[in-house]
Design an enzyme around this catalytic site. Structure first.
Site, short mmCIF file in Angstrom:
data_model
loop_
_atom_site.label_atom_id
_atom_site.label_comp_id
_atom_site.label_asym_id
_atom_site.label_seq_id
_atom_site.Cartn_x
_atom_site.Cartn_y
_atom_site.Cartn_z
N LYS A 165 -81.33 60.66 -64.27
CA LYS A 165 -81.55 62.02 -63.73
C LYS A 165 -80.93 63.09 -64.64
O LYS A 165 -81.39 64.23 -64.67
CB LYS A 165 -80.96 62.12 -62.31
CG LYS A 165 -81.84 61.46 -61.24
CD LYS A 165 -83.00 62.36 -60.85
CE LYS A 165 -83.81 61.78 -59.70
NZ LYS A 165 -84.91 62.65 -59.27
N GLU A 214 -75.64 63.48 -57.85
CA GLU A 214 -75.14 62.28 -58.55
C GLU A 214 -74.80 62.60 -60.01
O GLU A 214 -74.05 61.84 -60.64
CB GLU A 214 -76.18 61.16 -58.48
CG GLU A 214 -76.34 60.55 -57.10
CD GLU A 214 -75.14 59.72 -56.66
OE1 GLU A 214 -74.71 58.86 -57.42
OE2 GLU A 214 -74.64 59.95 -55.54
N THR A 269 -79.97 66.13 -58.83
CA THR A 269 -79.12 65.50 -57.82
C THR A 269 -77.63 65.71 -58.06
O THR A 269 -77.17 65.79 -59.21
CB THR A 269 -79.40 63.98 -57.79
OG1 THR A 269 -78.38 63.32 -57.05
CG2 THR A 269 -79.44 63.35 -59.18
N TYR A 326 -79.05 55.37 -62.22
CA TYR A 326 -79.85 56.44 -61.59
C TYR A 326 -79.39 57.81 -62.09
O TYR A 326 -80.20 58.65 -62.50
CB TYR A 326 -79.70 56.34 -60.06
CG TYR A 326 -80.23 57.54 -59.29
CD1 TYR A 326 -81.59 57.69 -59.03
CD2 TYR A 326 -79.36 58.53 -58.81
CE1 TYR A 326 -82.08 58.79 -58.32
CE2 TYR A 326 -79.83 59.62 -58.09
CZ TYR A 326 -81.19 59.75 -57.86
OH TYR A 326 -81.66 60.84 -57.16
#
Ligand code: NAP
Ligand code: F7E
Length: 370
Positions: free
Chosen positions: A157, A131, A129, A153
């Site tokens: 990840k 992110e 991601t 999160y």
């Protein structure tokens, strides 16, 4: 020729449903992992159930034995690990669970491949991601941009990204991460900001909702169409050597811009006034009963302890090496598709509610229901 067999974790999600359709159209045998739930959460894949090449199995990313058994049974040639606790804001409330599924879950998938001695046969795609870039260190972001995760999160990840790289180097496995920027669709979960906005615009246009409450309107995202992005997941696994890729459109918009456009497609012109928590979106054209009304307000409830505010991807490598066209569906078209879908959905819900009301009135009159 041996058959292509795909195992998809997260098959009930937005991406899993599009990827299943994509792979089945390519002649794959598709197996998906589902979790037991007291209510039915399979509406995105309901149309695929019963197809001879589509099979569902119970397993869980937090349960390594279930994964080892299933990988052994299915003998996949490709695994797409899409399962995750995928909501950034929720990861602040459930950080340990998010780490278990989004970080250790990736390790469990890789180990399930090794435990079944499928390293040379089975390729693995990991749903990574944008992110990871978090509190961004440069714009736009590409495969060489340093990571700075900015939520539980993203930290989970990041482990997933590195363990995939480690297994690639340590065990010579064909495993890769797609660093995907935000991708949306009419199947997007209803608490992600885009779908929350398109559903609210449709509800407000149909007189079913008075106001939409949002958090940070200045946040910038590179939004693409999920249906276009699943093709890249497959392309990444068809390369000669395993590599990681950024998948993005290369164009950035704010939450405010998304909101203005979504309401426009719902027949409402919004003008934003004020600043910060006092900013409001006022209707300046559209249905007469809405003119002058404050239809969008800001609520602190949707602010995050740390928010990622400047995501903008550089898809050059994907364009050059995968031959992928990031502009297949424009931002404007994406918003239009989502709003059209939600306008039709709310109209259909209204019609169904009216039929129920008429039936009830009839039954009451006939004395069938008391
Ligand atoms: P989504 O709609 O939220 O779907 C998540 C899927 O994961 C669902 O099928 C869910 O199953 C499953 N899942 C969650 N916890 C699980 C567990 N413990 N065991 C097995 N399955 C579990 O997410 P999405 O938007 O399709 O995203 C797919 C993947 O890409 C995710 O890993 C996400 O983090 C990542 N990603 C998404 C985006 C984006 O913009 N969409 C961008 C970059 C990366 P249930 O239906 O049972 O809950
Ligand atoms: O937030 C802001 C919020 O929740 C986008 C996941 O698929 O993409 C997704 O994560 C932005 C944030 O997505 C509201 O603060 C304002 O800055 O739609 P979102 P996300 O956090 O970008 C990445 C790439 C993933 O990997 C994730 O799995 O919008 N925002 N107001 C709001 N966000 C929400 N949800 N709700 C609001 O009311």
């Amino acid at each position: 020729m041996s058959k292509n067999i795909a195992l998809i974790t997260g098959v009930t999600g937005q991406d899993g449903s599009y990827l299943s359709e994509f792979l089945m159209a390519k002649g794959y045998e598709v197996h998906g992992i589902i979790r037991r739930s007291s209510v039915d959460f399979r509406e995105r894949i309901a149309h695929l159930e019963g197809e001879p090449n589509f099979h569902l199995h119970y397993a869980d990313l937090s349960d390594s034995m279930s994964l080892v058994r299933l990988v052994g049974k299915v003998q996949p040639t490709e695994i797409y690990n899409l399962a995750a606790q995928s909501h950034v804001q929720v990861s602040f409330d459930s950080p340990e669970y998010t780490a278990d599924v989004d970080a250790v879950g990736v390790l469990r998938i890789l180990e399930a491949v090794r435990a079944n001695h499928l390293e040379k046969i089975c390729k693995v795609y990991q749903a990574s991601t944008s992110e990871l870039y978090g509190k961004v260190e440069e714009v736009p972001q590409n495969e060489n941009t340093p990571f700075h995760p900015y939520s539980p999160y993203a930290v989970a990840k990041l482990y997933g990204f590195w363990i995939v790289k480690e297994y690639r180097e340590a065990y010579n496995m064909f495993c890769c991460s797609g660093i995907l920027f935000n991708h949306e669709s009419e199947r997007r979960g209803e608490t992600f900001v885009t779908r929350k906005i398109t559903l609210a615009a449709a509800c407000i246009a149909h007189g079913k909702q008075d106001c939409l409450y949002l958090g940070n309107l200045d946040s910038l995202r590179d939004w693409g169409y999920a249906k276009d992005y699943v093709e890249c997941m497959w392309l990444i696994l068809q390369q000669d050597k395993p590599e990681d890729f950024v998948i993005a459109t290369g164009i950035q918009h704010s939450v405010r811009e998304f909101t203005i456009l979504a309401f426009k497609y719902a027949g409402i012109t919004l003008e934003f006034k004020g600043k910060g928590l006092n900013e409001v979106g006022v209707c300046i054209a559209g249905p007469s009963e809405l003119i002058g009304k404050e239809l969008v307000k800001v609520s602190e409830d949707f602010y995050r302890p740390t928010d990622v505010v400047n995501l903008w991807g550089d898809p050059t490598k994907a364009k050059e090496k995968l031959g992928w066209n990031p502009m297949t569906t424009s931002f404007e078209k994406l918003v239009e598709i989502m709003v059209k879908h939600d306008m039709a959905k709310i109209a259909a819900d209204n019609a169904a509610a009216n039929i129920r009301k008429t039936n009830l009135a009839e039954y009451l009159e006939k004395g069938i229901v008391k």
